[in-house]
Scaffold this motif. Structure first.
Motif, PDB file in Angstrom:
ATOM      1  N   SER A  35      38.796  17.472  45.080  1.00  0.00           N
ATOM      2  CA  SER A  35      38.031  18.452  44.391  1.00  0.00           C
ATOM      3  C   SER A  35      38.341  19.779  44.321  1.00  0.00           C
ATOM      4  N   VAL A  37      36.997  23.622  44.065  1.00  0.00           N
ATOM      5  CA  VAL A  37      35.778  24.512  44.703  1.00  0.00           C
ATOM      6  C   VAL A  37      35.903  25.943  44.189  1.00  0.00           C
ATOM      7  N   GLN A  39      34.897  30.338  43.979  1.00  0.00           N
ATOM      8  CA  GLN A  39      34.216  31.454  44.788  1.00  0.00           C
ATOM      9  C   GLN A  39      34.630  32.834  43.746  1.00  0.00           C
ATOM     10  N   GLY A  44      29.125  33.401  46.995  1.00  0.00           N
ATOM     11  CA  GLY A  44      29.395  31.995  47.856  1.00  0.00           C
ATOM     12  C   GLY A  44      30.056  31.037  47.296  1.00  0.00           C
ATOM     13  N   LEU A  45      30.213  29.808  47.910  1.00  0.00           N
ATOM     14  CA  LEU A  45      31.014  28.638  47.237  1.00  0.00           C
ATOM     15  C   LEU A  45      30.093  27.885  46.050  1.00  0.00           C
ATOM     16  N   TRP A  47      30.844  24.096  44.087  1.00  0.00           N
ATOM     17  CA  TRP A  47      31.506  23.104  43.602  1.00  0.00           C
ATOM     18  C   TRP A  47      31.742  22.771  42.186  1.00  0.00           C
ATOM     19  N   PHE A  50      35.198  16.780  40.885  1.00  0.00           N
ATOM     20  CA  PHE A  50      35.943  15.862  41.886  1.00  0.00           C
ATOM     21  C   PHE A  50      36.753  14.798  40.991  1.00  0.00           C
ATOM     22  N   TYR A  97      39.574  26.854  44.666  1.00  0.00           N
ATOM     23  CA  TYR A  97      40.250  26.073  45.652  1.00  0.00           C
ATOM     24  C   TYR A  97      40.330  24.746  45.548  1.00  0.00           C
ATOM     25  N   ILE A 102      36.942  13.673  52.138  1.00  0.00           N
ATOM     26  CA  ILE A 102      36.756  12.760  53.091  1.00  0.00           C
ATOM     27  C   ILE A 102      35.220  12.170  52.963  1.00  0.00           C
ATOM     28  N   ALA A 109      32.778  15.592  52.612  1.00  0.00           N
ATOM     29  CA  ALA A 109      33.065  16.791  52.878  1.00  0.00           C
ATOM     30  C   ALA A 109      34.458  17.172  52.816  1.00  0.00           C
ATOM     31  N   PHE A 110      34.863  18.387  52.726  1.00  0.00           N
ATOM     32  CA  PHE A 110      36.296  18.866  52.226  1.00  0.00           C
ATOM     33  C   PHE A 110      37.019  19.258  53.647  1.00  0.00           C
ATOM     34  N   ASP A 111      38.007  18.285  54.012  1.00  0.00           N
ATOM     35  CA  ASP A 111      38.594  18.640  55.241  1.00  0.00           C
ATOM     36  C   ASP A 111      39.827  19.388  55.249  1.00  0.00           C
ATOM     37  N   TRP A 113      41.659  22.417  52.708  1.00  0.00           N
ATOM     38  CA  TRP A 113      41.580  23.587  51.455  1.00  0.00           C
ATOM     39  C   TRP A 113      43.099  24.136  51.144  1.00  0.00           C
ATOM     40  N   GLY A 114      43.199  24.515  49.797  1.00  0.00           N
ATOM     41  CA  GLY A 114      44.537  25.182  49.570  1.00  0.00           C
ATOM     42  C   GLY A 114      43.865  26.588  49.817  1.00  0.00           C
ATOM     43  N   GLN A 115      45.049  27.511  49.631  1.00  0.00           N
ATOM     44  CA  GLN A 115      44.949  29.028  49.638  1.00  0.00           C
ATOM     45  C   GLN A 115      44.008  29.816  48.692  1.00  0.00           C
TER      46      GLN A 115
END
Lengths: 123, 109
Positions: A35, A37, A39, A44-45, A47, A50, A97, A102, A109-111, A113-115
């Motif tokens: 995915s 995402v 910001q 906030g975040l 989506w 995906f 991001y 998963i 959910a997103f287990d 994340w990149g930086q």
């Protein structure tokens, strides 16, 4: 160790295009949906969209705010996910991001994340 | 679209205290809810998925509960590193959409 590294962000004018890349390592990339995402500064975040794994058709889904303008693709041979952003608007300014998805039951959910990579849309 | 509403917007507590954060969905999401922690300048980190399952490496002081429309993230005894912003997140299958709550800022009192 799972790692996701985004690249390709920068300053772009409204109406122009930009492509982000997410290079993955430490896991079997082709087995996972991925995915994007974002910001916005101080917000906030949100989506973005995906892409499913090839085992589930490799199809894509998008948020209404970007549908028709953004396209997610993947190259499993290189372990890279892409976000092609066209017709950019000032409101697309955000840190973007890349995440690994998963699935559990009918949820996800997103287990990892990149930086993140910053995209600034401004004239 | 399913809307997630988090409360309170800001929670001011001291280290050692118990924190209770709420997330309410506009319609039932069964148990398909996740929680994330985000510190300034960092990417979010997955804490809880499927409403009550801790992600890998998450300390036992973090727990999640709830189902349907009402969910809670509890931090049993706050550590200094727990002060951050927390988001809940759900996925609906039709239409396929993922939404986040607006976040709760947990600050040091």
């Amino acid at each position: 160790e799972v790692q996701l590294v985004e690249s390709g962000g920068g300053l772009v004018q409204p109406g122009r295009s930009l492509r982000l890349s997410c290079t993955a390592s430490g896991f079997t990339f082709g087995d996972y949906a991925m995915s994007w995402v974002r910001q916005a500064p101080g917000k906030g975040l949100e989506w973005v969209g995906f892409i499913r794994s090839k085992a589930y058709g490799g199809t894509t889904e998008y948020a209404a705010s970007v549908k028709g303008r953004f396209t997610i693709s993947r190259d499993d041979s290189k372990s890279i996910a892409y976000l092609q952003m066209n017709s950019l608007k000032t409101e697309d300014t955000a840190v973007y991001y890349c995440t690994r998805d998963i699935y559990y039951g009918s949820g996800s959910a997103f287990d990892y994340w990149g930086q993140g990579t910053l995209v600034t849309v401004s004239s | 679209e399913i809307v997630l509403t988090q409360s309170p917007a800001t929670l001011s507590l001291s280290p050692g205290e118990r924190a209770t954060l709420s997330c309410r969905a506009s319609q039932s999401v069964s148990s398909y809810l996740a929680w994330y922690q985000q510190k300034p300048g960092q990417a979010p980190r997955l804490l809880i998925y499927d409403a009550s399952n801790r992600a890998t490496g998450i300390p036992a002081r973090f727990s999640g509960s709830g189902s349907g429309t009402d969910f809670t993230l509890t931090i049993s005894s706050l550590e200094p590193e727990d002060f951050a912003v927390y988001y809940c997140q759900q996925r609906s299958n039709w239409p396929p959409q993922i939404t986040f709550g607006q976040g709760t800022r947990l600050e040091i009192k």
